[in-house]
Scaffold this motif. Structure first.
Motif, PDB file in Angstrom:
ATOM      1  N   SER A 197       0.820  -1.207   0.000  1.00 31.11           N
ATOM      2  CA  SER A 197       0.000   0.000   0.000  1.00 31.11           C
ATOM      3  C   SER A 197       0.857   1.262   0.000  1.00 31.11           C
ATOM      4  O   SER A 197       0.335   2.355  -0.197  1.00 31.11           O
ATOM      5  N   THR A 198       2.163   1.125   0.187  1.00 30.91           N
ATOM      6  CA  THR A 198       3.028   2.294   0.298  1.00 30.91           C
ATOM      7  C   THR A 198       2.878   3.190  -0.929  1.00 30.91           C
ATOM      8  O   THR A 198       2.977   2.720  -2.062  1.00 30.91           O
ATOM      9  N   GLY A 199       2.609   4.470  -0.685  1.00 31.64           N
ATOM     10  CA  GLY A 199       2.486   5.410  -1.796  1.00 31.64           C
ATOM     11  C   GLY A 199       1.071   5.575  -2.318  1.00 31.64           C
ATOM     12  O   GLY A 199       0.816   6.466  -3.111  1.00 31.64           O
ATOM     13  N   HIS A 200       0.144   4.710  -1.883  1.00 37.09           N
ATOM     14  CA  HIS A 200      -1.249   4.885  -2.290  1.00 37.09           C
ATOM     15  C   HIS A 200      -1.970   5.760  -1.265  1.00 37.09           C
ATOM     16  O   HIS A 200      -1.435   6.055  -0.198  1.00 37.09           O
ATOM     17  N   TYR A 201      -3.198   6.169  -1.615  1.00 35.21           N
ATOM     18  CA  TYR A 201      -3.908   7.168  -0.798  1.00 35.21           C
ATOM     19  C   TYR A 201      -5.259   6.658  -0.310  1.00 35.21           C
ATOM     20  O   TYR A 201      -5.874   5.803  -0.946  1.00 35.21           O
ATOM     21  N   THR A 202      -5.692   7.193   0.815  1.00 38.55           N
ATOM     22  CA  THR A 202      -7.045   6.930   1.301  1.00 38.55           C
ATOM     23  C   THR A 202      -7.642   8.235   1.788  1.00 38.55           C
ATOM     24  O   THR A 202      -6.944   9.065   2.366  1.00 38.55           O
ATOM     25  N   SER A 203      -8.929   8.420   1.522  1.00 37.38           N
ATOM     26  CA  SER A 203      -9.637   9.586   2.037  1.00 37.38           C
ATOM     27  C   SER A 203     -10.561   9.121   3.144  1.00 37.38           C
ATOM     28  O   SER A 203     -11.411   8.261   2.918  1.00 37.38           O
TER      29      SER A 203
END
Lengths: 452, 324
Positions: free
Chosen positions: A295-301
């Motif tokens: 998940s490193t570098g991905h985003y969550t809102s």
């Protein structure tokens, strides 16, 4: 002779097995009979406890998520009954009365949610229910709560477009999760989005809203793909993403599809720097399950991350780990399940202190406008639409599986239940006192964002 | 097995040749070629999950609805070995096989043995067994998702074709290739065991005529137990090998149960090579239809096709004519 022996043993086996199945059914139903007190501690509940239903599945496909919501609820009720944590200044219990939980397990079966909600209200006579995770289960119990005029506290971000007098929504409405993340992705990653999701109501509605928002600001949706709930084979969708060459992927996959997708995404050679994933349902819990390197570098809102820097959050994380294990993580849905229990308790306290009786009407009126210093910051139940003022945050996932918050509103955002990209100017205002008439109002105007 | 390899490379070579012509005109051709190549990843998973079922159902005629749970158990064995001994995934394969096979043997001894010849009752019993196994695992490990690591040397992709800018256009990840190879290797070993050893001969004799085999001195009970345990052990290996693609959780096996059944039914149960054909057909058609339409629709179409197939060829595609 040998045939006879075989026959009897088979019959015996059937008897035994049906006995076992029967016992299993009994055990499942037995859960409905009030399981008092929280998480094993059979503390004395004192005189006249307040009965509250806890409606989360601890078995079946969605148990993985709902068990953690139940844990967060147990922690909150434990703190209320013992007068610790955020409840420290209020003494043990609610104006001296403790909460008696009636814990039921609907086994991830949407119909069972409906039946168990009926039992909680009719037979166990609970004054309010904390529970549900999926929109499917909420839609299943909604008619029950409306018909019997009872109250549900629902802790989950959802697709919006609903405004019941019998539900207090403490998770994000679309404008608290989608509205900030779409422009953020557009500005930082580029105009082309590839939308994916699990194949049911929440992801489809949520993606429909996000599509409208993206197209409003001049972006473009280059793909829109759904996978059946529980799918863990993503080769095809990943190949379509590769072929469409988007600037970012917007993911509304839920459950165990999430770890499978992120793992196969990296395995297929797509780097987070090239096509980052912006997701809503991907939280600390799912990242722990997939391994943080994926998940490193991905985003969550989301409204809350475990790394939110407030004293309330530090206490929440420490106490949760002390109660359920040092290897556990907290996430946004758990935080909502936690904070809504305090909304309920504060409302009950207000009712009792005013000398009123605890029932749906009094608790509902008392819940309107309640404020609480939650782990994510100060939050408030909107007195008009029963949704919650929440903070809007976007985070980038780090190597250790924790969030680096890259965007955050200064204070909590006013909830707008109806998506303004789809229904411009539509708002929801319940009358005071709530006579349960239709709360929907059309203003026809653009709504300005409001903050707490 | 040999046939399959030559067949699959034949397909890719054919597409490779076609691609040369299309590289200037259409991008679609490359994308579809890539999708078909990656379809082998799906084929590999189907082959692995279907193989154990081909033994328990195909050979022993046990409708084993707990097959998915044995896959899950294999994944949990790997999880335990990795988290306690930091073991490489490949090294955990024998442990997964041994543990699930042992559990399979116990299950055969306690439950299945009493139900031979009553397919409906095995169906109910194994269904219940599946629920019990899920429940036990949930009690031991909680319902939380766990994860296992794929070995680092299997990360990355094999790039067959890339465009002028160096971006991979036709590529398959090494881990998917690894799954296909494990599937083929297990199929090869199983075929050798069944057709090349005296144990295999005894198994086939027992399936064809239990009473006659007994008269000839075959220990049918031991054979039954061994065969069932072997089938479960294969499911355990499948669980180990698949687990890095997803997360490990008690209900994970359910996802594979239906697919494994489709493979077995399509391929036919009399010859093990039918499993290969079944997984190839279902995997590749799923990959192709999903790419052209979408995933949920592809499942519907493939499932419908399997139903039609069962209607007109209930014995599956690859069956030997039997004298009854």
């Amino acid at each position: 002779m040998s045939r006879f022996v075989r026959k009897t043993s088979r019959r015996k086996f059937l008897q035994y097995s049906s006995l076992t199945v029967g016992a299993g059914v009994l055990a499942a139903c037995g859960n409905t009979s009030s399981k008092s007190s929280s998480s094993g501690s059979t503390a004395d509940l004192g005189e006249n406890p307040i009965k509250v239903g806890v409606l989360y599945s601890t078995t079946g496909s969605i148990a993985i998520v709902e068990k953690s919501l139940q844990d967060a609820t147990f922690l909150a009720i434990d703190q209320i009954n013992n007068g610790t944590g955020p409840w420290a200044n209020n003494g043990a219990g609610i104006a001296g009365r403790k909460i008696q939980m009636v814990v039921v397990n609907p086994n991830s079966d949407w119909d069972l949610y409906n039946q168990m909600a009926k039992r909680l209200i009719d037979e166990d006579k609970v004054v309010a229910v904390l529970g549900c995770y999926t929109s499917a289960s909420r839609k299943s119990v909604l008619p029950v709560f409306e018909e019997k005029d009872s109250l549900l506290y629902y802790p989950v971000y959802y697709e919006g477009n609903e405004c019941s007098s019998n539900v207090i929504y403490t998770g994000a409405a679309p404008n608290q999760q989608i509205t900030d993340s779409v422009p953020y992705a557009y500005k930082n990653f580029g105009p082309k989005g590839f939308f994916i999701g699990s194949d049911y109501i929440y992801p489809k509605e949520s993606n429909r809203i996000a599509r409208a928002e993206l197209e409003n600001i001049g972006g473009q949706v280059v793909g829109d793909e759904y996978a059946a709930l529980g799918t863990t084979e993503f080769i095809t969708i990943i190949n379509k993403i590769k072929a469409a060459k988007p600037d970012f992927v917007l993911s509304n996959l839920v459950g165990d599809s999430i770890p499978a997708f992120y793992r196969q995404y990296k395995d297929a050679g797509i780097k987070a720097e090239d096509i980052p994933i912006m997701a809503y349902p991907t939280t600390e819990e799912e990242i722990q399950a997939m391994g943080p390197e994926f998940s490193t570098g991905h985003y969550t809102s989301f409204n809350y991350f475990q790394t939110v820097d407030t004293p309330e959050n530090k206490a929440f994380v420490d106490e949760f780990k002390a109660m359920f294990g040092q290897n556990r993580v907290t996430n946004g849905v758990m935080e909502a399940a936690y904070l809504q229990t305090f909304f309920m308790a504060q409302a009950m306290k207000k009712v009792l202190e005013e000398g009123d009786e605890l029932n749906t009407a009094t608790i509902r009126e008392a819940t309107r406008g309640q404020e609480f210093n939650a782990p994510q910051g100060r939050v408030k139940v909107d007195p008009d639409n029963y949704h919650t003022y929440l903070h809007s945050r976007i985070a980038r996932w780090k190597e250790d599986g924790q969030a680096e918050i890259v965007f955050s509103t200064d204070s909590a955002v006013k909830p707008i239940p109806w998506s303004q990209a789809l229904y411009k100017g539509r708002i929801c205002v319940h009358p005071t006192p709530d006579d349960r008439s239709n709360p929907t109002k059309e203003t026809g105007k653009d709504l300005e964002p409001e903050f707490l | 097995m040999f046939h399959c390899i030559s067949f699959s490379t034949g397909v890719s070579l054919y597409f490779l040749a076609q691609e040369e012509a299309e590289v200037t005109t259409g991008i679609d051709g490359l994308a579809i070629l890539n999708q078909l190549l990656n379809g082998f990843g799906i084929v590999g998973v189907l082959l692995l999950t279907g193989l154990g079922l081909a033994i328990t159902f195909g050979v022993m005629r046990i409708i084993n609805l707990a097959h998915g749970e044995f896959i899950m158990l294999g994944a949990y064995v790997t999880f335990v070995m990795q988290s306690t001994f930091q073991m490489d995934l490949l090294l955990t394969i024998p442990f997964a096989f041994i543990v699930t096979a042992a559990i399979g043997a116990v299950v055969e001894f306690i439950i299945i043995r009493r139900l031979y010849g009553n397919p409906l009752e095995t169906l109910l019993a194994t269904w219940g067994l599946g629920i019990v196994l899920q429940g036990i695992v949930k009690l031991l490990f909680t319902a939380q998702l766990k994860y296992v690591k794929a070995p680092a040397y299997l990360s990355g992709s094999l790039v067959l074709l890339s465009d002028s800018s160096g971006a991979a256009r036709v590529a398959i990840s090494y881990y998917r290739l690894f799954i296909v190879l494990v599937g083929l290797a297990l199929l090869g070993i199983t075929m050798f065991l069944f057709y090349g050893t005296s144990w295999g001969r005894q198994i086939r004799a027992v399936t064809q005529n239990r009473d006659m085999s007994k008269c000839l001195g075959v220990n049918t009970q031991l054979i039954d137990m061994g065969t069932f345990a072997y089938g479960c052990g294969l499911a355990g290996i499948a669980g180990t090998v698949i687990s890095p693609l997803k997360s490990v959780a008690p209900p994970m096996g359910q996802d594979y149960l239906v697919d494994a059944w489709m493979v077995v039914v399509t391929g036919g149960v009399d010859r093990l090579v039918g499993i290969l054909a079944g997984s190839f057909l279902i995997g590749e058609s799923n990959a192709l239809i999903a790419f052209l339409l979408n995933d949920p629709l592809a499942r519907v179409i493939v499932l419908t096709a399997v139903i039609v197939l069962i209607r007109y060829r209930p014995e599956g595609l690859f069956t030997v004519q039997k004298r009854v």
